[in-house]
Design an enzyme around this catalytic site. Structure first.
Site, mmCIF file in Angstrom:
data_model
loop_
_atom_site.group_PDB
_atom_site.id
_atom_site.type_symbol
_atom_site.label_atom_id
_atom_site.label_comp_id
_atom_site.label_asym_id
_atom_site.label_seq_id
_atom_site.Cartn_x
_atom_site.Cartn_y
_atom_site.Cartn_z
ATOM 1 N N CYS A 102 5.258 4.438 1.492
ATOM 2 C CA CYS A 102 3.993 4.434 2.229
ATOM 3 C C CYS A 102 2.913 3.914 1.295
ATOM 4 O O CYS A 102 2.679 4.498 0.230
ATOM 5 C CB CYS A 102 3.672 5.859 2.667
ATOM 6 S SG CYS A 102 2.035 6.029 3.405
ATOM 7 N N CYS B 127 1.658 -1.985 4.992
ATOM 8 C CA CYS B 127 1.902 -0.662 5.572
ATOM 9 C C CYS B 127 3.347 -0.707 6.039
ATOM 10 O O CYS B 127 3.753 -1.677 6.708
ATOM 11 C CB CYS B 127 0.969 -0.406 6.743
ATOM 12 S SG CYS B 127 1.443 1.039 7.734
HETATM 13 N N1 DGL Z 1 3.306 3.841 6.656
HETATM 14 C C1 DGL Z 1 2.090 4.086 5.999
HETATM 15 C C2 DGL Z 1 1.745 2.991 4.988
HETATM 16 O O1 DGL Z 1 2.623 2.323 4.497
HETATM 17 C C3 DGL Z 1 0.875 4.580 6.727
HETATM 18 C C4 DGL Z 1 0.829 4.823 8.186
HETATM 19 C C5 DGL Z 1 -0.225 5.844 8.556
HETATM 20 O O2 DGL Z 1 0.051 7.032 8.350
HETATM 21 O O3 DGL Z 1 -1.308 5.456 9.014
HETATM 22 O O4 DGL Z 1 0.622 2.789 4.666
#
Ligand code: DGL
Length: 263
Positions: free
Chosen positions: A74, A189
């Protein structure tokens, strides 16, 4: 034989885009996937609060699952919490996910690159430092999307995506300036690769979409190779943990589809 798993952590389904690559290049490992669905979405959290939350969540995760290493799949979390996690759990190797600004700057021909991320990642000093250090000859546009992570969650759970909404979210990535056009969009993301075909369809012109999942998995492999043991036992099953404790049925089905059983 030690069967300590590799923990893959995200706010929701995004880290699955990293898990699928990690499984391909580390087939002998057991994985525990953690969806902090009680904290989703991370994009709008205040930095200090999000960092404290994730450090606290890890105390329980480490005690219960005794991972050999952890992949923070993430960007929104990695860009603030990695140093706090390493300080709190010094025995645990952590691999993070940060925007692929360096490879984008090396590959662009037009000199116009966009970084598509959550609003949190776009605001981070970490992201700005990456641009200063690796992309000073390139024009980088940071695009913070409020809704794409949520659209990806809906798509993966229900198979539905609002293409007009995707088009509106990606539109600011496309810059046309003095005869040059954006030629690379960094997917910063981990949720976004699941929507990349819709993004391609709705894009005003073709670009290269950089998904860093394979690079992250390779980094994890390099670290895993330095650790002792860790081969999965023959009947080992990969698991999923939901911090909400009560995910909706569609989310459980999705995780089953990825071969994960609820821990
Ligand atoms: N998947 C996450 C990232 O790579 C964030 C998604 C979220 O919680 O808004 O930033």
């Amino acid at each position: 034989m030690s069967d300590r798993p590799v923990l893959v952590f995200d706010s929701g389904i995004g880290g699955l885009s990293v898990l699928r690559e990690a499984r391909v290049i580390m087939p002998g490992r057991r994985f525990v996937y953690v969806a902090d669905d009680a904290g989703f979405p991370y994009g709008a959290w205040e930095e200090g609060k999000l960092s404290a939350r994730i450090v606290a969540v890890f105390s329980d995760l480490i005690a219960r699952h005794d991972p050999a290493m952890t992949l923070i799949a993430c960007n929104t979390a990695s860009t603030i919490v990695l140093s706090a996690l390493r300080a709190a759990y010094p025995a645990m190797p952590f691999v993070g996910t940060v925007p692929a600004i360096k490879p984008a700057a090396e590959r662009t021909r037009s000199g116009l690159v966009s970084v598509l991320a959550t609003p949190g990642t776009v605001k981070r000093q970490y992201t700005r430092d990456l641009i200063r250090d690796y992309a000073d000859k390139v024009h980088v546009r940071l695009v913070g999307s409020e809704n794409l992570a949520g659209l990806a969650e809906t798509y993966m759970r229900r198979g539905f995506v609002d293409e007009a909404a995707v088009a509106a979210e990606i539109a600011p990535c496309f810059v046309d300036h003095e005869g040059q056009q954006t030629d690379i969009v960094v997917l910063a993301c981990t949720h976004f690769p699941f929507l990349v075909n819709r993004m391609r369809k709705m894009a005003p012109w073709p670009v290269d979409w950089i998904d860093p999942a394979e690079a992250i998995a390779r980094r994890a492999l390099a670290i895993a190779e330095t650790l002792e043991g860790g081969e999965a036992l023959p009947d080992a099953r990969d698991q999923v943990v939901f911090t909400s404790g009560a995910p909706e049925y569609a989310l459980q089905r999705l995780m089953h589809g990825f071969g994960l059983t609820v821990a």
